[in-house]
Scaffold this active site. Structure first.
Site, PDB file in Angstrom:
ATOM      1  N   ASP A 158      33.036  42.958  73.013  1.00 41.78           N
ATOM      2  CA  ASP A 158      33.107  43.700  71.557  1.00 41.78           C
ATOM      3  C   ASP A 158      32.332  43.149  70.366  1.00 41.78           C
ATOM      4  O   ASP A 158      32.681  42.066  70.038  1.00 41.78           O
ATOM      5  CB  ASP A 158      34.631  43.742  71.437  1.00 41.78           C
ATOM      6  CG  ASP A 158      35.048  44.357  70.094  1.00 41.78           C
ATOM      7  OD1 ASP A 158      33.859  44.594  69.160  1.00 41.78           O
ATOM      8  OD2 ASP A 158      36.199  44.452  69.907  1.00 41.78           O
ATOM      9  N   LYS A 175      41.916  41.308  57.689  1.00 43.07           N
ATOM     10  CA  LYS A 175      42.504  40.852  58.973  1.00 43.07           C
ATOM     11  C   LYS A 175      42.086  39.406  59.427  1.00 43.07           C
ATOM     12  O   LYS A 175      42.814  38.834  60.364  1.00 43.07           O
ATOM     13  CB  LYS A 175      41.727  41.715  60.240  1.00 43.07           C
ATOM     14  CG  LYS A 175      42.041  41.695  61.572  1.00 43.07           C
ATOM     15  CD  LYS A 175      41.142  42.947  62.459  1.00 43.07           C
ATOM     16  CE  LYS A 175      41.699  42.822  63.859  1.00 43.07           C
ATOM     17  NZ  LYS A 175      41.036  43.812  64.759  1.00 43.07           N
ATOM     18  N   ASP A 234      43.424  51.614  65.286  1.00 41.05           N
ATOM     19  CA  ASP A 234      42.291  50.526  65.325  1.00 41.05           C
ATOM     20  C   ASP A 234      42.166  49.813  63.967  1.00 41.05           C
ATOM     21  O   ASP A 234      41.911  50.455  63.179  1.00 41.05           O
ATOM     22  CB  ASP A 234      41.131  51.110  66.006  1.00 41.05           C
ATOM     23  CG  ASP A 234      40.012  49.772  66.183  1.00 41.05           C
ATOM     24  OD1 ASP A 234      40.316  48.518  65.493  1.00 41.05           O
ATOM     25  OD2 ASP A 234      38.932  49.954  66.223  1.00 41.05           O
ATOM     26  N   GLU A 292      43.100  45.186  71.936  1.00 36.19           N
ATOM     27  CA  GLU A 292      42.111  45.721  71.713  1.00 36.19           C
ATOM     28  C   GLU A 292      41.234  46.053  73.019  1.00 36.19           C
ATOM     29  O   GLU A 292      40.734  47.299  73.412  1.00 36.19           O
ATOM     30  CB  GLU A 292      40.880  45.479  70.588  1.00 36.19           C
ATOM     31  CG  GLU A 292      41.626  45.509  69.284  1.00 36.19           C
ATOM     32  CD  GLU A 292      40.922  44.615  68.225  1.00 36.19           C
ATOM     33  OE1 GLU A 292      39.813  43.916  68.508  1.00 36.19           O
ATOM     34  OE2 GLU A 292      41.439  44.493  67.084  1.00 36.19           O
TER      35      GLU A 292
END
Ligand code: ADP
Ligand code: MG
Length: 623
Positions: A211, A87, A24, A187
């Site tokens: 999330d 990211k 991850d 994800e």
């Protein structure tokens, strides 16, 4: 060197092959997991407690790097050399970022162009791919140490909304870290897998994955049918997460202690310390009803109830996103069968309560919400390794397919391991004024330069109407049908001129060749990236030089003698670097030129606009 054996049909590795890990790669935290006795486990660090590696890189004065907790400690003292949230920059151009770069504490080169962003640390330019590779390398070392064996294969997760460029950038980062990235997984899909949802081939399920991480919120509506995950819709906010909760808490404390925020903000270090205290309080409140400490003469106290009120507007915003996502998927709350909680911030009891109320059902929250994505990635890796027979896998492309672009670079249009049938399109343009033909050369392989890949065929799109460079819109479409036949079409959209070729039968490549090509792409990743960034810097510099020349010609009247002289001198300095082999020098010279000309260009633009306006007014009067 480990031998790779790959199933030609589905691109999966064989069972007897080495281990595949799940990673991850998060905005705030990253982690790695693997299967132990048929169960996924996340790997802990040296301290043997924490599985999370903060996604932070710090550059020391001697050029060495720190990654993770050690780097996080430097955020307070040395923010300019400490890179976080990489990211957010993956696969992004300067244009994509626009207003958000000021949010970051380090320098993002923000010329208003369409090329990919770079980050400057001590006059060395890094790409987000390189920086992410540093994080992946740290994770690779961590799991290798734990297992005492080399790990060279991984599944990496990305947000469901990541586009092709962002996924490709993630793959490249893996490659650069010496990892063969067998698959990029969404994800929310990984999180669902971690809870065992969709493992049975014959079930059909509708899942909402909520999330809430450190800086981002994502809601995804997934449908699983016959073992195939499909993302029906996604929504969220790329600037909403646990960091915002910390900020709310800080503001609250400053207010109840009668402190002026503006005064406090000036003391950067104190501000950071207070921020960390707020994060601590938030975590304490997830399992206690009261937090109480003092800091800098302030009473930093808060009760759970007050905290819940404080964050309630923020939670409402996430639920609004959930409504939109449901609507986009054409579903209602009643259709949702499972709700999966992901991200450290979903530990907050008030958030759990609100989400459960919204979806009117209990939540999947028994697994650690920070780890659940990595755990699912490890399960996906295990499926790919052939260890979980009952799980269906799709047919996928064994190697990337793409075309040659300027400078002999490969532009992958359908990435390796895409499901078949598959279709992808991308727009290109011409690089020379009046260009009427465009060669489309199709390649297969993972290397950055087409010279290292395999040529599958080429054709020439003829009859493009003559236009200035950059104006034609040429769409190239790659379509693979269920039998693995690739059809490549090129079409000039303004005129409708079109051409296509067909390339048949699994691209006729032997298993050994494919294994070799993959291995090569990994062993040469670093050298490839060097060449690629040099070629890209050169291309970009040549474009900048061309537009500078045009700019000087068109604005001769507007520019002062001094401005012309300096611009020319900077352009010449750039020219001098272009043929060299140092991309940092090229980038530096380009940044210098852009920095100098940007305000002049703005002024010139204002003059042109003013002239144009005057023109219109005159026209009106004549009517
Ligand atoms: P990302 O997916 O963005 O990398 P994570 O899922 O690791 O982020 O979540 C990080 C966030 O979770 C941080 O804002 C952190 O403060 C928050 N967090 C971690 N533990 C808790 C807790 N016990 N209670 C509330 N928030 C928490
Ligand atoms: Mg996350």
């Amino acid at each position: 060197m480990a031998k790779i054996s790959i199933n030609l049909k589905d691109g999966t590795a064989k069972k007897e092959d080495t281990l595949i890990v799940g990673i991850d790669l998060g905005t705030t935290n990253s982690l790695v997991a693997y299967m132990l006795d048929n169960k996924p486990v996340a790997v802990k660090g040296q301290d043997n407690t924490n599985t999370l590696v903060p996604s932070i890189i710090h550059f020391l004065p001697n050029g060495k790097k720190l990654v993770g907790d050690d780097a996080k400690a430097k955020l307070i003292d040395d923010p300019a050399n400490t890179i976080y949230s990489v990211k957010r920059l993956m696969g992004k151009s300067y244009k994509d970022l626009s207003s958000h770069s000021e949010y970051l504490g380090y320098e993002v080169i923000d010329d208003d162009t369409e090329s990919l962003v770079k980050i400057r640390v001590n006059d060395i330019f890094y790409t987000p791919v390189e920086l992410s590779a540093n994080i992946l390398t740290a994770l690779k070392l961590r799991v290798e140490k734990e297992l005492n064996q080399i790990v060279s294969k991984a599944v990496i997760t990305v947000p469901a909304y990541f586009n092709d460029a962002q996924r490709q950038a993630t793959r490249d980062a893996g490659k650069l870290a010496g990892l063969d990235v067998l698959r990029i997984v969404n994800e929310p899909t990984a999180a669902s897998l971690a809870y065992g949802l969709g493992q049975k081939a014959d079930s059909s399920n509708l899942i909402a994955v909520y999330d809430l991480g450190g800086g981002t919120f994502d809601i995804s509506i997934l449908q699983i049918q016959d073992g195939i995950f499909e993302v029906l819709s996604t929504n969220g906010d790329t600037f909403l997460g646990g960091d915002d909760i910390d900020r709310l808490l800080m503001d609250y404390w400053l207010k109840i202690n009668g402190r002026d925020k503006q005064d406090f903000i000036k003391e950067k270090k104190k501000l950071q310390e207070l921020r960390l205290l707020a994060e601590k309080a938030k975590k304490v409140l997830s399992s206690n009803l009261l937090f109480k400490e003092s800091f800098d003469g302030m009473n930093c106290q808060i009760a759970r109830e007050v905290f819940d009120n404080l964050i309630s507007p923020l939670v409402s915003r996430t639920l609004d996103s959930c409504k939109i996502a449901l609507n986009d998927a054409g579903k209602t709350v009643k259709d949702i069968q499972h709700v999966v909680m992901v991200g450290g911030s979903t530990r907050v009891p008030y958030i759990k309560k609100s989400v459960s109320q919204f979806f009117d059902q209990p939540l999947y929250d028994s697994l650690d919400p920070d780890e659940v994505v990595a755990l699912g990635a490890a399960i996906q890796a295990d499926i790919l390794a052939g260890n979980q027979k009952e799980m269906l896998l799709l047919d996928i492309t064994p190697l990337s397919l793409g075309i040659e672009t300027v400078g002999g670079l490969m532009d992958a249009i359908i990435p390796r391991n895409s499901k078949v049938p598959s279709r992808a399109a991308r727009q290109y343009t011409t690089s020379v004024d009046g260009q009427v033909n465009l060669k489309v050369a199709v390649y297969q392989g993972e290397r950055d330069q087409i010279a290292d890949n395999r040529r599958l065929g080429e054709f020439v799109l003829k009859g493009i109407p003559p236009m200035p460079a950059g104006l034609p819109k040429i769409e190239i479409i790659f379509a693979i049908d269920a039998d693995g036949i690739l059809k490549v079409t090129a079409k000039e959209l303004r005129s409708g001129v079109e051409q296509e070729i067909e390339i048949k039968s699994q691209y006729g490549i032997s298993e050994e060749d494919m294994a070799r090509m993959l291995m090569d792409s990994i062993t040469n990743a670093e050298a490839d990236l060097k060449v690629r960034s040099l070629l890209e810097a050169r291309n970009e510099a040549n474009n900048v030089l061309l537009s500078t020349q045009k700019f000087l010609q068109q604005n001769d009247q507007i520019l002062s003698g001094e401005e012309k002289k300096t611009t020319l001198a900077l352009a010449n300095a750039l020219k001098a670097t272009v043929d060299g082999a140092n991309k940092d020098l090229i980038n530096k010279a380009m940044a210098d030129l852009n920095e100098y000309t940007a305000p002049i260009a703005h002024r010139a633009m204002d003059v042109h606009v003013a002239n144009a306006m005057r023109g219109t007014k005159l026209g009106e009067k004549e009517e």
